[in-house]
Scaffold this motif. Structure first.
Motif: not given
Ligand code: CA
Ligand code: C2E
Ligand code: CA
Ligand code: CA
Length: 277
Positions: A57-59, A115-117, A147-149, A177-179, A198-200
């Protein structure tokens, strides 16, 4: 006093200025909301495409502001980043997310939480210690935490970020790596970071079933990232046809409204009963 602030505010671009009267109110309210435990956490499931199983899950933080109605995170996170409130906010999100993870143990003790950082967190000398203390307090394996950065955040003070992220990675925490695709990072720099996933960005994913160019970008990203040894997750999956395309391309994971919107804890546990295994 108010007069001074007004003069100060007009000297700067109001959009960029964290001290504009509106932002000051928002900042004061946010500080209070954190202190009074008025923020809430929603969780959005991610699915592993090959197996079809829920992987984690993403918070995502929510602020149901009393007077103004819900304020979207895109509005208050930048204020939190510019005022230092992002530190207590991230700590709160981590604590809450790991508490939820503990609850999940009864269902499946391998599900992960992301978690978004912010860049600010990476510059905080106490950040690593906070993360490790919270993992400890919730008796949670570091491998359950991602951790999503964003690319942009990781590029700020690259050497410092590299040091912090490497130390967290040494403890077993994963880095996403987010976005991906929206920043200006160079792959040669990303290569030096201890990246797992990697999150596209959803802007490439949402309409890829109708837009040849988007589909090409997603396919190329999946292949490139696999060659570099990264897992790939597509965000913003809103239709079955996009999900099918991603599966055919060999993308590892998917997240989006088609699977589920971000949900409060109790609703998410109900969702899991219907969709997990
Ligand atoms: Ca995110
Ligand atoms: P993000 O990290 O890229 O999070 C994904 C955003 O896309 C979320 O918006 C989510 O609700 C939305 N979304 C999910 N599935 C779909 C879909 O299928 N289609 C579309 N169009 N959108 C989808 P949300 O919750 O409004 O969050 C916005 C941004 O705020 C996040 O973008 C993240 O950058 C930031 N944010 C949220 N929570 C936190 C937090 O706890 N800490 C920090 N530092 N930033 C946060
Ligand atoms: Ca994202
Ligand atoms: Ca985003």
């Amino acid at each position: 006093h108010a007069g001074n602030l007004d003069t100060f505010a007009t000297m700067y671009d109001p959009v960029m200025n964290p001290y504009s009267p509106d932002r000051l109110t928002l900042m004061t309210d946010l500080r209070e909301a954190i202190r009074r435990n008025e923020l809430s956490l929603h969780l959005q499931p991610q699915r592993h495409l090959e197996s079809g199983l829920v992987s984690g899950f993403e918070a995502l933080v929510r602020w149901p502001h009393g007077r103004r109605g819900p304020i979207p995170p895109d509005e208050f996170i930048p204020v939190a980043e510019r005022t230092g409130l992002i530190r207590p906010l991230t700590r709160w999100v981590l604590d809450e997310a790991l508490r939820f993870c503990e609850r999940l143990n009864e269902v499946d003790d391998s599900l992960t939480v992301s978690i978004n950082i912010s860049a600010v967190n990476l510059r905080d000398p106490e950040f690593i210690r906070d993360v490790l203390n919270l993992l400890d307090a919730h008796r949670m394996a570091a491998t359950r935490l991602k951790l999503e950065v964003t690319e942009t955040a990781a590029m700020e003070e690259p050497l410092r970020s590299l040091a912090v992220l490497s130390e967290l990675r040494d403890h077993g925490i994963s880095l996403s790596i987010d976005d991906f695709g929206t920043g200006h990072s160079s792959l040669s720099y990303l290569r030096r970071l201890p990246v797992d996933e990697i999150k596209i960005d959803r802007s490439f994913v949402m309409y890829m079933d109708a837009n040849e160019g988007d589909a090409t970008i997603v396919r190329a990203t999946v292949n490139l990232c696999h060659d570099l040894g990264y897992q790939v997750v597509a965000e913003g999956v809103e239709t079955q046809s996009v999900l099918d395309q991603l599966t055919a391309m060999g993308c590892d994971g998917a997240q989006g409204y088609y699977l589920s919107a971000p949900l409060p804890e109790d609703q998410l546990l109900e969702w899991l009963e219907q969709h997990h295994r």
